[in-house]
Design an enzyme around this catalytic site. Structure first.
Site, mmCIF file in Angstrom:
data_model
loop_
_atom_site.group_PDB
_atom_site.id
_atom_site.type_symbol
_atom_site.label_atom_id
_atom_site.label_comp_id
_atom_site.label_asym_id
_atom_site.label_seq_id
_atom_site.Cartn_x
_atom_site.Cartn_y
_atom_site.Cartn_z
ATOM 1 N N HIS A 147 -7.456 -5.781 -0.666
ATOM 2 C CA HIS A 147 -6.296 -4.950 -0.343
ATOM 3 C C HIS A 147 -5.617 -5.394 0.951
ATOM 4 O O HIS A 147 -4.396 -5.540 1.005
ATOM 5 C CB HIS A 147 -6.735 -3.485 -0.232
ATOM 6 C CG HIS A 147 -5.596 -2.532 -0.096
ATOM 7 N ND1 HIS A 147 -4.774 -2.197 -1.163
ATOM 8 C CD2 HIS A 147 -5.119 -1.830 0.979
ATOM 9 C CE1 HIS A 147 -3.852 -1.340 -0.748
ATOM 10 N NE2 HIS A 147 -4.029 -1.098 0.540
ATOM 11 N N GLU B 231 -9.250 -5.961 -5.019
ATOM 12 C CA GLU B 231 -8.933 -4.882 -4.083
ATOM 13 C C GLU B 231 -9.980 -3.784 -4.052
ATOM 14 O O GLU B 231 -10.109 -3.075 -3.061
ATOM 15 C CB GLU B 231 -7.563 -4.299 -4.409
ATOM 16 C CG GLU B 231 -6.440 -5.311 -4.246
ATOM 17 C CD GLU B 231 -5.131 -4.679 -3.824
ATOM 18 O OE1 GLU B 231 -5.123 -3.515 -3.416
ATOM 19 O OE2 GLU B 231 -4.106 -5.383 -3.896
ATOM 20 N N SER C 209 0.845 -1.193 0.000
ATOM 21 C CA SER C 209 0.000 0.000 0.000
ATOM 22 C C SER C 209 0.885 1.251 0.000
ATOM 23 O O SER C 209 1.665 1.456 -0.924
ATOM 24 C CB SER C 209 -0.970 -0.051 1.186
ATOM 25 O OG SER C 209 -1.987 0.918 1.054
#
Length: 326
Positions: free
Chosen positions: A302, A257, A198
């Site tokens: 995610h 995601e 991320s």
């Protein structure tokens, strides 16, 4: 906690164009298990239970360093996990793990033993001095780059989360953290690696494109490409790899995601974003002396992509075999 014996180094193996299935043939009988895609995400506000550092390991020793940022605003806990095996002649490969608290929380003794049967790396977990999985304000500052011609993105729901300190963290990493983490260890200085997810994945790419000599092998999972108007994509267009050393990058992202969109999502469909990352990997792969590929993490949202990408990375580094998720 104190250091005992330094241990076995690792050989680097980025299999250009390989898939998770192909990696399963590297070392029969050694497994790194992945959580199922449907597993709920962690509660970031809850303290972490005791993990591998507190419980100890039969195959790794640990030492912990604490330090503060130059401005005194962020406090770090750097955990170095050192294999007990005799190191190879060239020294071992260190891999630096961003979001170190969360990274260590995904690993257990089974994973360490799996790597021990192959060529275990030194793990340098770049964590924050908190009992939580993340320090969300500190990581947003440390992992996001700034651009002088445009103000950083602000999360309206969390205006206290500021960004733009990545270059300061790169300097702290280069000037202080790496030397302290690797002190008295036989390190293969041509095989340093870094992993991030991320904002951490964004940091990996920004560091690669602006300070490529700092590491040799780069693992970026679910990178927040859209930060500062796709700043890191513009940096990629100017990127040149130093010709005197081989390097590699593995970009990863889950194919589910967008089920959990956030204020920094890249926009577009999963396919569009994954195609963008695949194109970025292809662009880098054309550079002399550099290999790059993109891996789709099937069924991963995610949050789940953090653990999956980390274990895929450690399998790639150590040569231990992976298994498919349940």
């Amino acid at each position: 906690m104190t250091q005992h014996h330094p241990c076995d180094g690792t050989r680097r193996r980025l299999l250009k164009g390989a898939t998770t299935t192909a990696l399963m043939s590297l070392m029969p009988g050694t497994f790194l298990s992945f959580p199922a895609a449907a597993r709920p995400g962690p509660d970031f506000n809850q303290p972490l239970p005791p993990g591998i550092v507190e419980e100890g390991s039969n195959v790794y020793d640990f030492r912990v360093h604490r330090l503060a940022s130059t401005d005194g605003q962020r406090h770090y806990r750097i955990t170095v996990a050192i294999p007990k095996k005799t190191p190879p002649e060239a020294g071992y490969t260190p891999i630096y793990l961003l979001d170190g608290n969360a990274a260590l929380a995904t690993l257990d003794e089974q994973h360490l033993k799996a790597m021990d049967t192959a060529t275990p790396p030194v793990l340098v977990a770049l964590g924050y001095d908190t009992d939580a999985r993340f320090d969300v304000e500190a990581r947003q500052w440390d992992y996001t780059p700034k651009r002088t011609d445009q103000p950083p993105i602000v999360n309206d729901r969390h205006p206290e989360r500021r960004g733009g300190g990545a270059d300061d963290f790169i300097k702290l990493l280069d000037d202080t953290i790496m030397a302290e983490a690797e002190r008295d260890l036989p390190i293969n200085t041509s095989r340093r690696a870094i992993w991030g997810h991320s904002f951490g994945g964004l940091f990996v790419l920004h560091t690669l494109f602006t300070r490529p000599s700092l590491f040799d092998h780069w693992y970026a999972a679910s990178p927040s490409l859209s930060w500062n108007g796709y700043q890191v994509v513009a940096e990629a267009g100017r990127f040149q790899w130093p010709s005197d050393q081989p390097g590699s990058a593995l970009l990863m992202r889950g194919d589910a995601e967008l089920q959990n969109r956030g204020p920094y999502s890249n926009g577009g469909s999963d396919k569009e974003i994954n195609d963008q990352l695949r194109g970025l990997a292809q662009q880098m792969d054309r550079l002399s002396g550099f290999e790059a590929r993109f891996e789709v993490l099937e069924g991963m949202g995610h949050g789940a992509a953090l653990a999956r990408s980390l274990k895929l990375t450690l399998s790639d580094i150590s040569g231990a075999t992976l298994t498919s998720p349940a």
